[in-house]
Scaffold this motif. Structure first.
Motif, PDB file in Angstrom:
ATOM      1  N   VAL A 206      -8.132   4.007  -1.207  1.00 29.07           N
ATOM      2  CA  VAL A 206      -7.528   3.381  -0.033  1.00 29.07           C
ATOM      3  C   VAL A 206      -8.534   3.349   1.118  1.00 29.07           C
ATOM      4  CG1 VAL A 206      -5.759   3.635   1.762  1.00 29.07           C
ATOM      5  CG2 VAL A 206      -5.156   3.935  -0.647  1.00 29.07           C
ATOM      6  N   CYS A 207      -9.273   4.430   1.294  1.00 27.68           N
ATOM      7  CA  CYS A 207     -10.279   4.479   2.358  1.00 27.68           C
ATOM      8  C   CYS A 207     -11.324   3.387   2.175  1.00 27.68           C
ATOM      9  CB  CYS A 207     -10.946   5.849   2.360  1.00 27.68           C
ATOM     10  SG  CYS A 207     -12.239   6.049   3.610  1.00 27.68           S
ATOM     11  N   LEU A 208     -11.803   3.202   0.957  1.00 30.56           N
ATOM     12  CA  LEU A 208     -12.805   2.171   0.698  1.00 30.56           C
ATOM     13  C   LEU A 208     -12.229   0.776   0.899  1.00 30.56           C
ATOM     14  CD1 LEU A 208     -14.526   3.737  -2.440  1.00 30.56           C
ATOM     15  CD2 LEU A 208     -15.398   3.693  -0.092  1.00 30.56           C
ATOM     16  N   ALA A 209     -10.978   0.582   0.496  1.00 29.57           N
ATOM     17  CA  ALA A 209     -10.332  -0.713   0.709  1.00 29.57           C
ATOM     18  C   ALA A 209     -10.156  -0.988   2.194  1.00 29.57           C
ATOM     19  CB  ALA A 209      -8.978  -0.745  -0.001  1.00 29.57           C
ATOM     20  N   TRP A 210      -9.833   0.049   2.952  1.00 24.92           N
ATOM     21  CA  TRP A 210      -9.716  -0.082   4.412  1.00 24.92           C
ATOM     22  C   TRP A 210     -11.060  -0.495   5.014  1.00 24.92           C
ATOM     23  CZ3 TRP A 210     -12.129   3.312   8.029  1.00 24.92           C
ATOM     24  CH2 TRP A 210     -11.777   3.075   9.359  1.00 24.92           C
ATOM     25  N   ARG A 231     -15.517   4.775 -11.291  1.00 28.28           N
ATOM     26  CA  ARG A 231     -14.526   3.744 -11.613  1.00 28.28           C
ATOM     27  C   ARG A 231     -13.471   3.638 -10.520  1.00 28.28           C
ATOM     28  NH1 ARG A 231     -15.476   5.715 -16.992  1.00 28.28           N
ATOM     29  NH2 ARG A 231     -13.833   7.277 -16.743  1.00 28.28           N
ATOM     30  N   ASP A 232     -13.063   4.772  -9.989  1.00 33.69           N
ATOM     31  CA  ASP A 232     -12.042   4.768  -8.940  1.00 33.69           C
ATOM     32  C   ASP A 232     -12.565   4.068  -7.688  1.00 33.69           C
ATOM     33  OD1 ASP A 232      -9.355   5.976  -7.989  1.00 33.69           O
ATOM     34  OD2 ASP A 232     -10.761   6.619  -6.436  1.00 33.69           O
ATOM     35  N   SER A 233     -13.813   4.346  -7.315  1.00 36.95           N
ATOM     36  CA  SER A 233     -14.396   3.715  -6.130  1.00 36.95           C
ATOM     37  C   SER A 233     -14.538   2.212  -6.321  1.00 36.95           C
ATOM     38  CB  SER A 233     -15.769   4.330  -5.822  1.00 36.95           C
ATOM     39  OG  SER A 233     -15.650   5.679  -5.440  1.00 36.95           O
ATOM     40  N   ALA A 234     -15.011   1.801  -7.484  1.00 30.73           N
ATOM     41  CA  ALA A 234     -15.212   0.373  -7.739  1.00 30.73           C
ATOM     42  C   ALA A 234     -13.901  -0.400  -7.698  1.00 30.73           C
ATOM     43  CB  ALA A 234     -15.898   0.182  -9.086  1.00 30.73           C
ATOM     44  N   ALA A 235     -12.817   0.260  -8.059  1.00 31.95           N
ATOM     45  CA  ALA A 235     -11.518  -0.409  -8.076  1.00 31.95           C
ATOM     46  C   ALA A 235     -11.037  -0.761  -6.672  1.00 31.95           C
ATOM     47  CB  ALA A 235     -10.482   0.471  -8.774  1.00 31.95           C
ATOM     48  N   ALA A 236     -11.638  -0.172  -5.647  1.00 37.44           N
ATOM     49  CA  ALA A 236     -11.236  -0.480  -4.266  1.00 37.44           C
ATOM     50  C   ALA A 236     -11.449  -1.946  -3.934  1.00 37.44           C
ATOM     51  CB  ALA A 236     -12.023   0.390  -3.283  1.00 37.44           C
ATOM     52  N   ALA A 237     -12.369  -2.596  -4.630  1.00 36.32           N
ATOM     53  CA  ALA A 237     -12.639  -4.010  -4.362  1.00 36.32           C
ATOM     54  C   ALA A 237     -11.439  -4.886  -4.684  1.00 36.32           C
ATOM     55  CB  ALA A 237     -13.846  -4.475  -5.175  1.00 36.32           C
ATOM     56  N   ASP A 238     -10.589  -4.409  -5.556  1.00 36.02           N
ATOM     57  CA  ASP A 238      -9.429  -5.203  -5.959  1.00 36.02           C
ATOM     58  C   ASP A 238      -8.128  -4.710  -5.337  1.00 36.02           C
ATOM     59  OD1 ASP A 238     -10.963  -6.870  -7.680  1.00 36.02           O
ATOM     60  OD2 ASP A 238     -10.996  -5.253  -9.156  1.00 36.02           O
ATOM     61  N   LEU A 239      -8.212  -3.684  -4.504  1.00 36.98           N
ATOM     62  CA  LEU A 239      -7.020  -3.151  -3.847  1.00 36.98           C
ATOM     63  C   LEU A 239      -6.801  -3.889  -2.532  1.00 36.98           C
ATOM     64  CD1 LEU A 239      -4.721  -1.087  -3.617  1.00 36.98           C
ATOM     65  CD2 LEU A 239      -6.369   0.498  -2.561  1.00 36.98           C
ATOM     66  N   VAL A 240      -5.723  -4.630  -2.454  1.00 41.34           N
ATOM     67  CA  VAL A 240      -5.404  -5.390  -1.246  1.00 41.34           C
ATOM     68  C   VAL A 240      -4.326  -4.647  -0.470  1.00 41.34           C
ATOM     69  CG1 VAL A 240      -4.566  -7.580  -0.330  1.00 41.34           C
ATOM     70  CG2 VAL A 240      -5.985  -7.552  -2.394  1.00 41.34           C
ATOM     71  N   LEU A 241      -4.649  -4.279   0.759  1.00 42.13           N
ATOM     72  CA  LEU A 241      -3.711  -3.559   1.616  1.00 42.13           C
ATOM     73  C   LEU A 241      -2.979  -4.543   2.519  1.00 42.13           C
ATOM     74  CD1 LEU A 241      -5.988  -0.549   2.631  1.00 42.13           C
ATOM     75  CD2 LEU A 241      -4.290  -0.633   0.792  1.00 42.13           C
ATOM     76  N   ALA A 242      -1.700  -4.312   2.700  1.00 42.93           N
ATOM     77  CA  ALA A 242      -0.895  -5.169   3.564  1.00 42.93           C
ATOM     78  C   ALA A 242      -1.305  -4.994   5.019  1.00 42.93           C
ATOM     79  CB  ALA A 242       0.584  -4.837   3.402  1.00 42.93           C
ATOM     80  N   THR A 243      -1.017  -6.010   5.814  1.00 41.64           N
ATOM     81  CA  THR A 243      -1.355  -5.952   7.237  1.00 41.64           C
ATOM     82  C   THR A 243      -0.742  -4.724   7.893  1.00 41.64           C
ATOM     83  OG1 THR A 243      -1.453  -8.358   7.330  1.00 41.64           O
ATOM     84  CG2 THR A 243      -1.227  -7.197   9.428  1.00 41.64           C
ATOM     85  N   GLU A 244       0.485  -4.405   7.538  1.00 38.28           N
ATOM     86  CA  GLU A 244       1.159  -3.246   8.115  1.00 38.28           C
ATOM     87  C   GLU A 244       0.469  -1.948   7.700  1.00 38.28           C
ATOM     88  OE1 GLU A 244       2.550  -5.599   6.289  1.00 38.28           O
ATOM     89  OE2 GLU A 244       3.703  -6.728   7.793  1.00 38.28           O
ATOM     90  N   GLU A 245      -0.008  -1.899   6.477  1.00 37.99           N
ATOM     91  CA  GLU A 245      -0.711  -0.697   6.019  1.00 37.99           C
ATOM     92  C   GLU A 245      -2.034  -0.527   6.744  1.00 37.99           C
ATOM     93  OE1 GLU A 245       0.758  -0.240   1.406  1.00 37.99           O
ATOM     94  OE2 GLU A 245      -0.719  -1.788   1.868  1.00 37.99           O
ATOM     95  N   LEU A 246      -2.768  -1.622   6.916  1.00 40.13           N
ATOM     96  CA  LEU A 246      -4.042  -1.545   7.637  1.00 40.13           C
ATOM     97  C   LEU A 246      -3.818  -1.097   9.075  1.00 40.13           C
ATOM     98  CD1 LEU A 246      -5.736  -4.794   6.286  1.00 40.13           C
ATOM     99  CD2 LEU A 246      -6.436  -2.436   5.804  1.00 40.13           C
ATOM    100  N   ALA A 247      -2.760  -1.600   9.711  1.00 39.86           N
ATOM    101  CA  ALA A 247      -2.455  -1.200  11.081  1.00 39.86           C
ATOM    102  C   ALA A 247      -2.143   0.285  11.148  1.00 39.86           C
ATOM    103  CB  ALA A 247      -1.290  -2.025  11.632  1.00 39.86           C
ATOM    104  N   ARG A 248      -1.424   0.777  10.174  1.00 39.14           N
ATOM    105  CA  ARG A 248      -1.079   2.198  10.123  1.00 39.14           C
ATOM    106  C   ARG A 248      -2.326   3.060   9.965  1.00 39.14           C
ATOM    107  NH1 ARG A 248       2.689   4.813   5.354  1.00 39.14           N
ATOM    108  NH2 ARG A 248       2.657   6.979   6.100  1.00 39.14           N
ATOM    109  N   LEU A 249      -3.227   2.619   9.127  1.00 42.20           N
ATOM    110  CA  LEU A 249      -4.477   3.362   8.934  1.00 42.20           C
ATOM    111  C   LEU A 249      -5.338   3.312  10.190  1.00 42.20           C
ATOM    112  CD1 LEU A 249      -5.334   2.190   5.301  1.00 42.20           C
ATOM    113  CD2 LEU A 249      -4.269   4.341   5.991  1.00 42.20           C
ATOM    114  N   ASP A 250      -5.384   2.148  10.828  1.00 41.47           N
ATOM    115  CA  ASP A 250      -6.170   2.003  12.057  1.00 41.47           C
ATOM    116  C   ASP A 250      -5.697   2.966  13.144  1.00 41.47           C
ATOM    117  OD1 ASP A 250      -7.756   0.024  10.983  1.00 41.47           O
ATOM    118  OD2 ASP A 250      -6.624  -1.634  11.874  1.00 41.47           O
ATOM    119  N   GLU A 251      -4.405   3.198  13.200  1.00 43.41           N
ATOM    120  CA  GLU A 251      -3.849   4.081  14.221  1.00 43.41           C
ATOM    121  C   GLU A 251      -4.259   5.537  14.019  1.00 43.41           C
ATOM    122  OE1 GLU A 251       0.350   3.585  14.136  1.00 43.41           O
ATOM    123  OE2 GLU A 251       0.312   1.584  15.050  1.00 43.41           O
ATOM    124  N   GLU A 252      -4.586   5.890  12.801  1.00 41.82           N
ATOM    125  CA  GLU A 252      -4.844   7.292  12.480  1.00 41.82           C
ATOM    126  C   GLU A 252      -6.312   7.679  12.517  1.00 41.82           C
ATOM    127  OE1 GLU A 252      -3.827  10.006   8.668  1.00 41.82           O
ATOM    128  OE2 GLU A 252      -2.155   9.313   9.897  1.00 41.82           O
TER     129      GLU A 252
END
Length: 257
Positions: A206-210, A231-252
């Motif tokens: 999630v951090c890498l996707a962010w 493998r786990d890190s490389a998979a971040a390229a295909d993890l799409v975070l919702a706008t609401e999730e990105l906003a939540r992460l940005d706040e923290e």
């Protein structure tokens, strides 16, 4: 240490060879890999050393940078280094002289592309003025816990330079496979763990996707010592975070520097 990254949307694969002890394993891996390596970019850096006492030294003289590049060519077994980066500005050497050594290596065909690391806005502009479009990357520390390079990230986007966050998992240093990082009994950056649980992935992913969502020029370079982690890190390229999730992460995350 191999830095597997992480973005099929930008660069298929970036292998970072740092200290001399890592370059020969990278060379062996590429030589014995049976697949297509056309999209693999091998990057290394020059200008720092690691003596036996574990300390770090800085030497950005043109002579040292050129010698380090020559040594990397031999260890990697290649005719030219794909991406050669100034590891850190040397306070005892004019920055323009260090970057000038990169320009000479480019002119000689010993490196194909150049980058700088641990640099500020003024230094990035100076390097760009010297190298032009042969400067392709800036590698600075950037993570949920360390966001001092916001201005540098914006400049990279303006100039079309790849921004390579080193230590990108700062603050989210352990995967869900090992258990959440805690400080004083509390989970640090808990939103990353909550979002990870919702997607059934690790908080590292999630951090890498962010990070990838921060800007199209961001290409994180997480270190890894286990195939599972790579493998786990490389998979971040295909993890799409919702706008609401990105906003939540940005706040923290930590305040921007």
């Amino acid at each position: 240490m191999i830095a597997p990254v992480a973005s099929s949307r930008r660069t298929r694969s970036v292998t970072a060879a740092g200290l001399s002890r890592t370059r020969r394993p990278v060379a062996r891996a590429l030589a014995t890999y049976g697949g297509d390596t056309a999209d693999v970019l091998v990057a290394t850096k020059g200008g720092r050393g690691r003596p036996a006492d574990g300390s770090w030294t800085v030497n950005g003289t043109p002579r040292r940078l050129k010698a380090a590049a020559e040594a990397s060519l031999k260890r990697l077994g290649v005719e030219a280094i794909d991406l050669y980066q100034l590891h850190k500005p040397d306070p005892g050497v004019p920055f323009e002289e260090s970057v000038g050594a990169l320009r000479e290596l480019l002119d000689e065909g010993k490196i194909r592309l150049a980058g700088v690391s641990n640099t500020d806005v003024d230094q990035i502009r100076a390097a760009h003025a010297i190298l032009g479009d042969r400067l392709v990357s800036v590698q600075n520390q950037y993570s949920p816990a360390v966001r001092d390079s916001e201005a540098e990230l914006r400049l990279c986007a303006e100039l079309g330079l790849a921004f390579l966050p080193w230590s990108p998992l700062g603050g989210v240093s352990r995967s869900s496979l090992d258990g959440p990082s805690r400080v004083g009994g509390q989970v640090r950056f808990g939103a990353f763990h909550s979002v990870a649980a919702a997607h059934r992935v690790s908080p590292q992913q999630v951090c890498l996707a962010w990070l990838l969502a921060r800007s199209p020029v961001v290409v994180p370079i997480p270190g890894a010592s286990r195939p599972q982690t790579i493998r786990d890190s490389a998979a971040a390229a295909d993890l799409v975070l919702a706008t609401e999730e990105l906003a939540r992460l940005d706040e923290e995350v930590a305040p921007a520097g």
